[in-house]
Write an enzyme that holds these catalytic residues in place. Structure first.
Site, PDB file in Angstrom:
ATOM      1  N   SER A   1       0.967  -1.249  -0.011  1.00  0.00           N
ATOM      2  CA  SER A   1      -0.123   0.164  -0.124  1.00  0.00           C
ATOM      3  C   SER A   1       0.922   1.278   0.003  1.00  0.00           C
ATOM      4  CB  SER A   1      -0.910  -0.049   1.268  1.00  0.00           C
ATOM      5  OG  SER A   1      -1.383   1.266   1.495  1.00  0.00           O
TER       6      SER A   1
ATOM      7  N   TYR B   1      -3.112  -0.565   9.944  1.00  0.00           N
ATOM      8  CA  TYR B   1      -2.994  -0.914   8.516  1.00  0.00           C
ATOM      9  C   TYR B   1      -1.680  -0.425   7.974  1.00  0.00           C
ATOM     10  CZ  TYR B   1      -4.207  -1.373   3.520  1.00  0.00           C
ATOM     11  OH  TYR B   1      -3.918  -1.650   2.140  1.00  0.00           O
TER      12      TYR B   1
END
Length: 288
Positions: free
Chosen positions: A145, A158
């Protein structure tokens, strides 16, 4: 997305391997990214098996049910998948979840869940695949990500899991890179159910991220998987490449941009009623 969409012919002939007959395992195969990747690879002639916690009847490939947080289950299911494929040339570690997790609060079940799936789940699956990948001199693609490099607020678990995933990929590359290529892909934000739990908690980061099309992420993963030139890191858009560069080389610049945006959203009421964001709102709205 469907299995009939093909990549530009110039891209295939100009620097991509022929996918026909390639033996591929995709995790998170029943989710937004996974289904699209499986359909594309199948359309290009690859033989694909997926893993997912909850396979769907309309999945475009065979998907084996697998809880990647289960130490005992993963090796057995991966072995079954590799046996079904007759070996393994490519592992795409796509499985991942998001969710609200402010860094100022103690880590609870949500934090542990994200770390267990995004980091340790990937680690378990990859370890179970190493022997087959070494034998075929294959590839591993990690779907990481943009937040692995540029952390956004209120989603610490995350970002931490994805940054740790990159560290794991680096270690893996050092250990098996003589035989297996390892590439990390860095999407920004794509509209998908991964954001639902964060939005439900009142912590939507709308306005802090620019959404990109799913097709661009899929094409970048395919570039990592099929490119004749092995790449170490691949952002999925030009903007993402700029953000990735700034976050790595000029982090104070990105920190200031994110901090300004967060302050504006907190003062503008974006997190009104969100208990998990109460501390952020208070610090940005109370009198000095």
């Amino acid at each position: 997305m469907n299995a009939t969409r093909t990549l530009p012919l110039g891209g295939l002939l100009g620097g991509r391997r022929d996918a026909r007959g390639l033996r591929v395992l995709v995790t998170g195969a029943s989710g937004t990214f996974g289904r699209a990747l499986c359909a594309e690879l199948t359309g290009l002639g690859a033989r694909v098996v997926g893993l997912d916690l909850a396979p769907r009847p309309d999945d475009p490939v065979d998907v084996l049910a697998c809880d990647i947080t289960d130490d005992a289950e993963v090796p057995a299911v991966v072995a079954a998948a590799i046996d079904r494929l007759g070996g393994l040339d490519l592992l795409i570690n796509n499985a991942g979840i998001g969710g609200p997790a402010p860094a100022e609060l103690p880590p609870g079940a949500e934090v542990r869940r994200q770390l267990d799936i995004n980091l340790l789940g990937t680690w378990r699956v990859t370890a179970a695949c190493v022997a087959a990948l070494v034998a075929s001199r294959g590839r591993v693609v990690m779907v990481s990500s943009r937040m692995a490099a540029m952390q956004l607020p209120l989603a610490a678990a995350y970002g931490a899991s994805k940054r740790a995933l990159v560290a794991y990929a680096d270690a893996l590359r050092m250990e098996i890179g003589t035989h297996v290529a390892v590439t990390c892909v860095y999407p920004s934000a794509v509209r998908s159910p991964i954001h639902d739990s964060t939005a439900a908690a009142g912590l939507s980061l709308e306005g802090m991220s620019s959404y990109e099309p799913l097709e661009g992420v899929v094409d970048t993963v395919l570039r990592a998987a099929l490119g004749r030139r092995v790449r170490r890191d691949l952002p999925t858009t030009r903007r993402g490449a700029v953000e990735f560069f700034l976050a790595r080389h000029l982090p104070r610049v990105t920190d200031r941009i994110i901090a300004r945006t967060l302050a504006g959203r907190a003062r503008g009421g974006a997190f009104q009623g969100a208990e998990l964001a109460a501390g952020v709102v208070r610090r940005h709205t109370e009198a000095p």
